[in-house]
Design an enzyme around this catalytic site. Structure first.
Site, PDB file in Angstrom:
ATOM      1  N   ASN A   5       1.098  -0.821  -0.366  1.00 22.79           N
ATOM      2  CA  ASN A   5       0.098  -0.338  -0.284  1.00 22.79           C
ATOM      3  C   ASN A   5       0.592   1.689   0.204  1.00 22.79           C
ATOM      4  O   ASN A   5       0.973   1.303   1.040  1.00 22.79           O
ATOM      5  CB  ASN A   5      -1.426  -0.339   1.037  1.00 22.79           C
ATOM      6  CG  ASN A   5      -2.229   1.136   1.201  1.00 22.79           C
ATOM      7  OD1 ASN A   5      -1.915   1.957   0.464  1.00 22.79           O
ATOM      8  ND2 ASN A   5      -2.211   1.122   2.620  1.00 22.79           N
ATOM      9  N   ARG A  54      -2.065  -2.226  -3.974  1.00 22.02           N
ATOM     10  CA  ARG A  54      -3.266  -1.391  -3.872  1.00 22.02           C
ATOM     11  C   ARG A  54      -3.498  -0.473  -5.430  1.00 22.02           C
ATOM     12  O   ARG A  54      -2.448   0.473  -4.390  1.00 22.02           O
ATOM     13  CB  ARG A  54      -3.463  -0.778  -1.869  1.00 22.02           C
ATOM     14  CG  ARG A  54      -4.589   0.001  -1.636  1.00 22.02           C
ATOM     15  CD  ARG A  54      -4.874   0.788  -0.788  1.00 22.02           C
ATOM     16  NE  ARG A  54      -6.406   1.406  -0.311  1.00 22.02           N
ATOM     17  CZ  ARG A  54      -6.284   2.769  -0.057  1.00 22.02           C
ATOM     18  NH1 ARG A  54      -5.722   2.266   1.061  1.00 22.02           N
ATOM     19  NH2 ARG A  54      -7.742   3.120   0.681  1.00 22.02           N
ATOM     20  N   HIS A 111     -12.281   3.758  -0.551  1.00 20.38           N
ATOM     21  CA  HIS A 111     -12.491   2.761   0.796  1.00 20.38           C
ATOM     22  C   HIS A 111     -12.875   1.414   0.167  1.00 20.38           C
ATOM     23  O   HIS A 111     -13.498   1.008   1.083  1.00 20.38           O
ATOM     24  CB  HIS A 111     -12.356   3.364   1.994  1.00 20.38           C
ATOM     25  CG  HIS A 111     -12.297   4.532   2.245  1.00 20.38           C
ATOM     26  ND1 HIS A 111     -12.562   5.701   2.613  1.00 20.38           N
ATOM     27  CD2 HIS A 111     -10.650   4.581   2.780  1.00 20.38           C
ATOM     28  CE1 HIS A 111     -11.486   6.278   3.602  1.00 20.38           C
ATOM     29  NE2 HIS A 111     -10.455   5.888   3.576  1.00 20.38           N
ATOM     30  N   ARG A 136      -9.122  16.752   4.919  1.00 14.12           N
ATOM     31  CA  ARG A 136     -10.054  16.781   3.351  1.00 14.12           C
ATOM     32  C   ARG A 136     -10.986  17.229   3.739  1.00 14.12           C
ATOM     33  O   ARG A 136     -11.857  17.249   4.822  1.00 14.12           O
ATOM     34  CB  ARG A 136      -9.999  15.578   2.185  1.00 14.12           C
ATOM     35  CG  ARG A 136      -8.878  15.709   1.643  1.00 14.12           C
ATOM     36  CD  ARG A 136      -9.092  13.868   0.548  1.00 14.12           C
ATOM     37  NE  ARG A 136      -8.265  12.975   1.784  1.00 14.12           N
ATOM     38  CZ  ARG A 136      -8.397  11.541   1.367  1.00 14.12           C
ATOM     39  NH1 ARG A 136      -9.444  11.104   0.911  1.00 14.12           N
ATOM     40  NH2 ARG A 136      -7.644  10.758   1.575  1.00 14.12           N
ATOM     41  N   GLU A 162      -7.064  -3.876   5.019  1.00 13.91           N
ATOM     42  CA  GLU A 162      -7.529  -3.558   3.377  1.00 13.91           C
ATOM     43  C   GLU A 162      -6.556  -4.831   3.288  1.00 13.91           C
ATOM     44  O   GLU A 162      -6.830  -5.447   2.410  1.00 13.91           O
ATOM     45  CB  GLU A 162      -7.031  -1.538   2.672  1.00 13.91           C
ATOM     46  CG  GLU A 162      -8.971  -1.519   3.709  1.00 13.91           C
ATOM     47  CD  GLU A 162      -8.287   0.117   3.834  1.00 13.91           C
ATOM     48  OE1 GLU A 162      -7.098   0.434   4.221  1.00 13.91           O
ATOM     49  OE2 GLU A 162      -8.723   1.241   2.823  1.00 13.91           O
TER      50      GLU A 162
END
Ligand code: AMP
Length: 596
Positions: free
Chosen positions: A7, A85, A173, A234, A380
């Site tokens: 990742n 990823r 996600h 963000r 993940e």
């Protein structure tokens, strides 16, 4: 199979090694973080051994080059594949994909959609291909899970030319939402395909996802990972009118506005810190800016939970994950307080005592709550390892033709419905046999009625079912004036009501759906085509200018089934198909229904 998963971000490289099998187990965990001039931080863990410190790698290339040495030092051998990823897969990557000279340029072309994320992901892929040239490299995309979202969730109401240029909602996600939804269902002892789950991922990036009966139906992130919740740096939702206003009032360029929305907004923009732990500490010490940030953060998340409960027509479980979702009992409480009206109530002691070691997924709702509330760590990398292994294990599907049949509107009736429509003791008259063994069209017909109009002479298909199901096309739904959801046959909870009229009476019943396209097949044909029950595949129908590829086609394997794909009249018209035809498998998709 032993899989190395990467990742890669702009300032860090996280990686893990997993053994996949009946259970997927993490063998090694590593991270190089905070790349800077002269070095970075590192942390490695295997079993009980845990080491951290600083390393001389100032960027991604040096960090990846160091990985083989790290794995050798820690005795991790036998890597058989590398998983990556990848943030943005655009509209085409609906499942894991081999990363090669065919797919990489297509992923590269998506960079404008995720300028902060995809370049680092792709740099890692190219470096990994150089480092492990003989191993298969497979990408797993954050957007892929959401490609099942209906058009109403993915479409922005903007000019057609913009939509044609690719402006649409994607959602991110996905790997995390998919993992936690399946984990929550496991915890509840139910199939994910029977549940309406709201997955709330609150980390540095944050998003909410409506997981309806095992599939993503909507997500708070949009074209880019900017839309939706308040995040670390963000902004989440902002009126697009802000662009014009800021340009005129402050003379800012588009680039400056965009950079600020990505990097200097969210918790950081509100408080100066992007770290929720700091913000919570400051708020507790009386800092008004931090207090507002926390209130705003929770309020926005609660609004999305309410919206997605409405979108799915109810909710069975809310799942919290991500650094904040997993660790901040007070944020979970702020989001859940006020949701009593929809049957969600927390047990405050359980909420305060959450422990997440060993893949735990504790339930923290009060006894009387109708909605389960679950907390679990997201995994993940583990989910990526699972998907890479499943992808590599699947044989290439055969491109042999599949017969395609067009289903006109029809109903399946229960015994009670037959009595209500045709009178007590009435038995339907089996007419034309259908190709699925034991199925027939009845001689009798019924009428459907909605607020906008009627559909006459609708076919009845036998044998009788436990629950009445009415299958119409999207066009029919407008003719009736009732919004019917796209559903797999039998998934009828929460579907709208329609009036069915027969010669002896009428019946108002739920069960109105637009049937999701599907392929019936039997175990022998499925094996020959390399297909599995629950898998979603792409099928190309027709050739010439009206040929169409139908994505997300569900494979249903049943003993004795006649292999045949069913589409409805709208779909057939779109592909220029008259009565019957043939389709060909074009490629595989990830198995969504089983949550693999
Ligand atoms: P992630 O991106 O999933 O690693 O999440 C990072 C976010 O989780 C940061 O805002 C952290 O401040 C936050 N976080 C981690 N631990 C806690 C905690 N105990 N309480 C509140 N926030 C936390």
């Amino acid at each position: 199979m032993r899989i190395l998963v990467f990742n890669a971000g702009s300032s860090s490289l996280k990686f893990g090694v997993f053994d996949t099998g009946a259970e997927t187990v993490q063998v090694f965990k590593g991270a190089f973080e905070r790349f800077r001039d002269g070095g970075c931080d590192f942390r490695f863990r295997r079993d009980a051994r845990d080491e951290g410190g600083t390393a001389p790698h100032a960027g991604l290339p040096e960090a990846i080059a160091a990985v083989p040495g790290v794995l050798a030092d820690w005795g991790v051998e036998g890597i058989a594949a590398v998983g990556h990823r990848i943030a943005h897969g655009g509209p085409d990557f609906a499942g894991p994909a081999r990363l090669d000279e065919d797919s990489l340029p297509r992923i590269e072309a998506l960079t404008p959609l995720a300028p902060l994320h995809n370049p680092a992901n792709l740099a890692a892929v190219r470096l990994a291909i150089k480092t492990w040239p003989d191993l298969p490299q497979v990408g797993v995309f954050d957007t892929a899970y959401h490609l099942t979202n209906p058009a109403r969730a993915t479409t922005y109401a903007v000019p057609e030319a913009w939509r044609e240029a690719g402006l649409r909602r994607f959602g991110f996600h996905g790997t995390s939402h998919k993992y936690v939804a399946v984990r929550a269902a496991e915890e509840l002892g139910q199939k994910v395909t029977d549940l309406r789950i709201i997955s709330v991922h609150l980390g540095n990036g944050a998003s909410v996802c409506a997981v309806n009966l095992g599939r993503s139906m909507d997500s708070s992130m949009g074209l880019t990972p900017l839309e939706g919740l308040v995040m670390g740096t963000r902004s989440g939702d902002v009126d697009p009118g802000a662009f014009g206003y800021l340009a005129r009032q402050l003379g800012l360029t588009i680039e400056a506005i965009e950079t600020a929305l990505y990097n200097d907004s969210g918790l950081k923009g509100l408080t100066g810190s992007s770290d929720m732990r700091d913000v919570e500490d400051r708020a507790a010490a009386g800092d008004a800016k931090a207090q507002l940030a926390i209130n705003l953060y929770a309020y926005r998340a609660r609004k999305y939970v309410g919206a997605y409960a409405a979108a799915m027509g109810g909710v069975d479980a809310v799942v919290f994950t991500g650094g904040i979702g997993e660790n901040s009992a007070s944020m979970r409480r702020r989001i859940c307080d006020g949701l009593d009206f929809m049957g969600l109530r927390l047990d405050h002691d359980h909420n305060a005592a959450v422990r997440l070691a060993d893949r735990a997924a504790p339930q923290i709702q009060a006894l009387e709550s109708r909605v389960a509330v679950i907390v679990t760590e997201t995994a993940e990398q583990l989910q990526i390892a699972r998907e890479v292994a499943a992808h590599l294990a699947r044989p290439e599907p055969q491109r042999r033709p599949i017969p395609v049949a067009v289903s006109g509107r029809h109903v399946h009736l229960s015994a009670e419905a037959v009595e209500a429509l045709f009178g007590p003791g009435y038995a339907l008259t089996p007419g034309k046999p259908l190709r699925q063994p034991g199925n027939w069209a009845a001689e009798e017909r019924v009428t459907l009625e909605g607020p906008k109009g009627r559909l006459e002479r609708v076919a009845i298909l036998g044998p009788l079912r436990k629950r009445t199901q009415i299958e119409i096309s999207r066009t029919d739904s407008f003719a009736l004036g009732i919004d019917a959801p796209v559903r797999d046959s039998g998934a009828l909870d929460g579907t709208p009501k329609v009036r069915i009229i027969g010669p002896a009476g009428h019946l108002d019943t739920d069960g109105l759906i637009v049937a999701a396209r599907h392929i019936h097949t039997n175990p022998e044909d499925a094996a020959a085509m390399g297909l599995a029950d629950g898998q979603l595949v792409d099928v190309r129908i027709g050739d010439g200018p009206r040929a169409l590829t139908f994505t997300h086609t569900l494979v249903r394997v049943q003993p004795d089934a006649f292999t045949e794909m069913h589409i409805d009249t709208d779909e057939a018209n779109a592909a220029g198909l008259g009565g019957e035809g043939e389709g060909a498998l074009v490629k595989e998709r990830a198995t969504v229904a089983s949550g693999a």
